[in-house]
Design an enzyme around this catalytic site. Sequence first.
Site, short mmCIF file in Angstrom:
data_model
loop_
_atom_site.label_atom_id
_atom_site.label_comp_id
_atom_site.label_asym_id
_atom_site.label_seq_id
_atom_site.Cartn_x
_atom_site.Cartn_y
_atom_site.Cartn_z
N GLU A 192 0.65 -1.00 0.00
CA GLU A 192 0.08 0.09 0.04
C GLU A 192 0.85 1.30 -0.09
O GLU A 192 1.84 1.47 0.84
CB GLU A 192 -0.97 0.08 1.27
CG GLU A 192 -1.90 1.15 1.26
CD GLU A 192 -3.03 1.08 2.26
OE1 GLU A 192 -3.26 -0.01 2.57
OE2 GLU A 192 -3.48 2.09 2.72
N LYS B 162 -7.54 -0.68 11.57
CA LYS B 162 -6.79 -1.23 10.41
C LYS B 162 -5.57 -0.31 9.90
O LYS B 162 -4.54 -0.85 9.43
CB LYS B 162 -7.95 -1.15 9.18
CG LYS B 162 -7.56 -1.71 7.84
CD LYS B 162 -6.89 -0.70 6.77
CE LYS B 162 -6.50 -1.42 5.64
NZ LYS B 162 -5.65 -0.63 4.64
N ASP C 138 4.51 -13.85 12.07
CA ASP C 138 2.81 -14.31 11.67
C ASP C 138 1.94 -13.03 11.69
O ASP C 138 1.38 -12.72 12.59
CB ASP C 138 2.52 -15.48 12.40
CG ASP C 138 1.23 -15.94 12.41
OD1 ASP C 138 0.62 -15.35 11.45
OD2 ASP C 138 0.83 -17.15 12.68
N HIS D 22 -2.46 10.36 -0.41
CA HIS D 22 -2.42 9.22 -0.96
C HIS D 22 -2.40 9.14 -2.30
O HIS D 22 -1.56 8.44 -2.99
CB HIS D 22 -3.60 8.37 -0.13
CG HIS D 22 -3.87 6.92 -0.68
ND1 HIS D 22 -2.89 6.11 -0.05
CD2 HIS D 22 -4.63 6.31 -1.53
CE1 HIS D 22 -3.38 4.73 -0.49
NE2 HIS D 22 -4.40 5.14 -1.48
C1 MEV Z 1 -6.01 3.25 4.97
O1 MEV Z 1 -5.64 2.08 4.66
C2 MEV Z 1 -6.17 3.38 6.49
C3 MEV Z 1 -6.86 4.63 6.98
O2 MEV Z 1 -8.22 4.38 6.58
C4 MEV Z 1 -6.86 4.64 8.62
C5 MEV Z 1 -7.79 5.49 9.11
O3 MEV Z 1 -8.88 5.56 8.64
O4 MEV Z 1 -7.52 5.75 10.41
C6 MEV Z 1 -6.62 5.83 6.36
#
Ligand code: MEV
Length: 422
Positions: free
Chosen positions: A84, A262, A278, A376
Amino acid sequence: MTERSSRLTGFATLSRSERLDALKDWLPEGTDASGILGNTGVLSGDLVDRMVENAIGVMPVPLGIATNMVVDGEDVLIPMATEESSVIAAVCNAAKRCRATGGFRTSYAGSLTIAQVQILDVADPHRARLEILRRFEEMRDLCNQVDPMLVELGGGLRDVEVRLLDGRHGRMVVVHLIVDTRDAMGANAVNTMAERIAPVLADWTGGRSLLRILSNLADRRLTRAEAVWPADEIGGAAVVDTMLEAAEFAVIDPYRAATHNKGIMNGVSAVVLATGNDTRAIEAGAHAYAAQSGQYGPLTRWEKTADGGLAGSIELPLSLGIVGGATRIHPVAQLALGIMRAESAGRLSRLVAAVGLAQNFGAVRALATDGIQKGHMALHAQNIAIAAGAEGDEISRIADAMKARGEINASMAARLLAELRT
Ligand code: MEV
């Protein structure tokens, strides 16, 4: 059209190139599968074949370096493996902005790994519980015989916990073996101990043992990191306030908390993967820990300091090793551990926690200010150009042209590529 069957008899016994031949009816038309999969890079073909079953190749993922990190007073470089874009850049940026306040401070609860033994059909579970606790020393001797090397290194069975759980099949006696696995993740050691001790426990309790397996809710291996970002490093007092509002959203809403976590795992898993650990064990443990209060919540906490800065902290279970498994046999994992000077599982865990916090800082700051897409997409523009078919120097020309127009998407990339080529 020929009838295809997934019943590939004898597939496991073939060589890698024979396996590709056996797959010919399944390969997308016009793909050069042996060209794509023939080169296994630094992993020898033999190693690939030994690591997993039915291997046909490797799936390479970019490896980058998180710069600017200071952890417990030491400058460190941290390798991260991820597909990513912007993940590594976000950590570098967050780490730079807290260098003035000393970077990240961490703590590590230790390398205690839990294995569970499930015992059913016990007539008198309370008495059984006490019987097991009373015989701790016998258990320790039996368990420690399983891995004398671990005992030599100072590890082995440390404690036992017995829980009584009511389910649809009656009351279960659940025994936790709490094992110091030192610098190993420890799955193999504790699973073997659990399998060895289970019949003994069944005998002592008059019950029937069933599952014998480690728990990924590694809450005896909690690792914490904290850092302070001065307000003027992050855009001023107003940004501190909006970041706190943004972070609070994850505290009160599991839908947001899942995405918040995430983002943390973007960083955590990238270091875990780079070191051959892992990733699924770490992900499972982190999310289970995030739900331990009964409501799924964030792994980080954010507060304002007395002088208006932003203090962040993270706490998560990290079951990591620097010996055993892929960590030991994967040359990239070895190199990654060397670069980050992770000489113990504890040090590795501390570095991973610091990266998780940095990652979350980066995401929350971006989300609470410009939004995530600006940075991004700028970083992702080259991938979009490649996906549109750009090659060589077309890639950066198209990425730059999309950025200049403020329109970074697949159709713009296709249009610019067509224009460029005519
Ligand atoms: C994207 O991979 C991760 C985010 O969605 C984390 C977040 O929203 O805090 C940008």
